[in-house]
Design a protein around this motif. Structure first.
Motif, PDB file in Angstrom:
ATOM      1  N   ASP A  33      37.858  -9.015  51.564  1.00 49.86           N
ATOM      2  CA  ASP A  33      38.781  -8.357  50.651  1.00 49.86           C
ATOM      3  C   ASP A  33      40.204  -8.796  50.951  1.00 49.86           C
ATOM      4  OD1 ASP A  33      38.550  -6.697  53.067  1.00 49.86           O
ATOM      5  OD2 ASP A  33      39.915  -5.356  52.028  1.00 49.86           O
ATOM      6  N   ALA A  34      40.974  -8.928  49.883  1.00 48.22           N
ATOM      7  CA  ALA A  34      42.354  -9.389  50.026  1.00 48.22           C
ATOM      8  C   ALA A  34      43.171  -8.911  48.833  1.00 48.22           C
ATOM      9  CB  ALA A  34      42.395 -10.920  50.093  1.00 48.22           C
ATOM     10  N   GLY A  35      44.471  -8.816  49.060  1.00 50.44           N
ATOM     11  CA  GLY A  35      45.376  -8.508  47.959  1.00 50.44           C
ATOM     12  C   GLY A  35      45.630  -9.759  47.150  1.00 50.44           C
ATOM     13  N   TYR A  36      46.364  -9.595  46.067  1.00 54.42           N
ATOM     14  CA  TYR A  36      46.718 -10.763  45.257  1.00 54.42           C
ATOM     15  C   TYR A  36      47.418 -11.779  46.156  1.00 54.42           C
ATOM     16  CZ  TYR A  36      45.965  -8.166  40.877  1.00 54.42           C
ATOM     17  OH  TYR A  36      45.426  -7.467  39.835  1.00 54.42           O
ATOM     18  N   GLY A  37      47.013 -13.027  46.043  1.00 50.11           N
ATOM     19  CA  GLY A  37      47.629 -14.096  46.812  1.00 50.11           C
ATOM     20  C   GLY A  37      47.134 -14.225  48.242  1.00 50.11           C
ATOM     21  N   GLY A  38      46.325 -13.291  48.725  1.00 51.70           N
ATOM     22  CA  GLY A  38      45.889 -13.334  50.113  1.00 51.70           C
ATOM     23  C   GLY A  38      44.486 -13.860  50.332  1.00 51.70           C
ATOM     24  N   TRP A  39      43.740 -14.055  49.272  1.00 54.54           N
ATOM     25  CA  TRP A  39      42.335 -14.455  49.431  1.00 54.54           C
ATOM     26  C   TRP A  39      42.185 -15.874  49.951  1.00 54.54           C
ATOM     27  CZ3 TRP A  39      40.420 -18.578  46.750  1.00 54.54           C
ATOM     28  CH2 TRP A  39      41.140 -19.000  45.633  1.00 54.54           C
ATOM     29  N   GLU A  40      43.137 -16.753  49.637  1.00 53.49           N
ATOM     30  CA  GLU A  40      42.999 -18.151  50.076  1.00 53.49           C
ATOM     31  C   GLU A  40      43.041 -18.256  51.593  1.00 53.49           C
ATOM     32  OE1 GLU A  40      44.611 -21.259  47.359  1.00 53.49           O
ATOM     33  OE2 GLU A  40      45.718 -19.530  46.570  1.00 53.49           O
ATOM     34  N   GLN A  41      43.912 -17.475  52.246  1.00 57.32           N
ATOM     35  CA  GLN A  41      43.951 -17.494  53.714  1.00 57.32           C
ATOM     36  C   GLN A  41      42.660 -16.922  54.286  1.00 57.32           C
ATOM     37  OE1 GLN A  41      46.618 -15.879  52.086  1.00 57.32           O
ATOM     38  NE2 GLN A  41      48.329 -17.249  52.465  1.00 57.32           N
ATOM     39  N   VAL A  68      42.552 -15.407  38.911  1.00 56.58           N
ATOM     40  CA  VAL A  68      41.307 -15.953  38.367  1.00 56.58           C
ATOM     41  C   VAL A  68      41.418 -17.468  38.239  1.00 56.58           C
ATOM     42  CG1 VAL A  68      39.814 -16.046  36.322  1.00 56.58           C
ATOM     43  CG2 VAL A  68      40.614 -13.833  37.179  1.00 56.58           C
ATOM     44  N   GLY A  69      42.549 -17.950  37.730  1.00 53.71           N
ATOM     45  CA  GLY A  69      42.743 -19.386  37.577  1.00 53.71           C
ATOM     46  C   GLY A  69      42.688 -20.121  38.907  1.00 53.71           C
ATOM     47  N   SER A  70      43.374 -19.593  39.915  1.00 51.51           N
ATOM     48  CA  SER A  70      43.374 -20.217  41.246  1.00 51.51           C
ATOM     49  C   SER A  70      41.976 -20.215  41.857  1.00 51.51           C
ATOM     50  CB  SER A  70      44.323 -19.473  42.184  1.00 51.51           C
ATOM     51  OG  SER A  70      45.640 -19.554  41.729  1.00 51.51           O
ATOM     52  N   LEU A  71      41.280 -19.107  41.690  1.00 46.54           N
ATOM     53  CA  LEU A  71      39.925 -18.999  42.214  1.00 46.54           C
ATOM     54  C   LEU A  71      39.004 -20.008  41.544  1.00 46.54           C
ATOM     55  CD1 LEU A  71      37.947 -17.377  44.018  1.00 46.54           C
ATOM     56  CD2 LEU A  71      37.566 -15.908  42.050  1.00 46.54           C
ATOM     57  N   ARG A  72      39.117 -20.160  40.241  1.00 45.36           N
ATOM     58  CA  ARG A  72      38.257 -21.085  39.490  1.00 45.36           C
ATOM     59  C   ARG A  72      38.546 -22.543  39.860  1.00 45.36           C
ATOM     60  NH1 ARG A  72      34.110 -20.527  37.679  1.00 45.36           N
ATOM     61  NH2 ARG A  72      34.419 -21.660  35.762  1.00 45.36           N
ATOM     62  N   VAL A  73      39.780 -22.843  40.254  1.00 48.97           N
ATOM     63  CA  VAL A  73      40.097 -24.208  40.698  1.00 48.97           C
ATOM     64  C   VAL A  73      39.415 -24.477  42.041  1.00 48.97           C
ATOM     65  CG1 VAL A  73      41.957 -25.699  41.553  1.00 48.97           C
ATOM     66  CG2 VAL A  73      42.254 -24.423  39.422  1.00 48.97           C
ATOM     67  N   ARG A  74      39.518 -23.537  42.970  1.00 50.15           N
ATOM     68  CA  ARG A  74      38.941 -23.732  44.311  1.00 50.15           C
ATOM     69  C   ARG A  74      37.416 -23.628  44.303  1.00 50.15           C
ATOM     70  NH1 ARG A  74      39.942 -21.540  49.843  1.00 50.15           N
ATOM     71  NH2 ARG A  74      38.415 -22.686  51.058  1.00 50.15           N
ATOM     72  N   PHE A  75      36.893 -22.635  43.572  1.00 51.31           N
ATOM     73  CA  PHE A  75      35.451 -22.384  43.533  1.00 51.31           C
ATOM     74  C   PHE A  75      34.994 -22.253  42.076  1.00 51.31           C
ATOM     75  CE2 PHE A  75      36.710 -20.299  47.620  1.00 51.31           C
ATOM     76  CZ  PHE A  75      36.036 -21.142  48.481  1.00 51.31           C
ATOM     77  N   PRO A  76      34.847 -23.366  41.359  1.00 51.17           N
ATOM     78  CA  PRO A  76      34.485 -23.278  39.942  1.00 51.17           C
ATOM     79  C   PRO A  76      33.103 -22.670  39.690  1.00 51.17           C
ATOM     80  CG  PRO A  76      34.448 -25.563  40.684  1.00 51.17           C
ATOM     81  CD  PRO A  76      35.018 -24.751  41.809  1.00 51.17           C
TER      82      PRO A  76
END
Length: 128
Positions: A33-41, A68-76
């Motif tokens: 679990d992470a806040g907005y912007g924290g999931w990548e770390q 959602v856009g950032s997540l879909r780029v990293r893990f489509p």
């Protein structure tokens, strides 16, 4: 025990914790679990995609769309479930990779139904 990971992204730490407890109750024990912007770390040490990601809509809608856009780029291949308190939008209006929207707090049947949809999406992308 289910070894698939679940990613919960939400601006509200209490809501993240409640969702994490729900997932552990239905036998998903790898919940990040992470806040907005924290999931990548939180996921930087893994190449394994989360089996499903939940993105809360309690912050700004624009910020949720960016997540959602950032997540879909990293893990489509990772399906996204939006988590909101209002009515679900028209499914045809959802961004690519978003398999639906659940209300918070979700009912058991709603959660299981959308997790099944997410699983079908994940498996279909993996086979391509």
């Amino acid at each position: 025990m289910n070894t698939d990971s679940v990613l919960v992204i939400d601006a509200d730490a209490e809501r993240r914790e409640q969702l994490k407890v729900l997932f552990e109750f239905i036998d998903y024990h790898q919940v990040v679990d992470a806040g907005y912007g924290g999931w990548e770390q939180s996921l930087e040490k893994t190449d394994a995609p989360p089996r499903v990601a939940l993105v809360g809509l309690n912050g700004s809608e624009e910020q949720a769309r960016q997540e959602v856009g950032s997540l879909r780029v990293r893990f489509p291949q990772t399906p996204v479930l939006l988590v909101g308190e209002g009515e679900a939008p028209d499914p045809t209006a959802l961004p690519p990779g978003v398999v639906g929207q659940i209300t918070f707090p979700p009912t058991y049947s709603q959660l299981v139904t959308y997790l099944h949809r997410a699983e079908i999406f994940f498996d279909s992308v993996q086979r391509r």
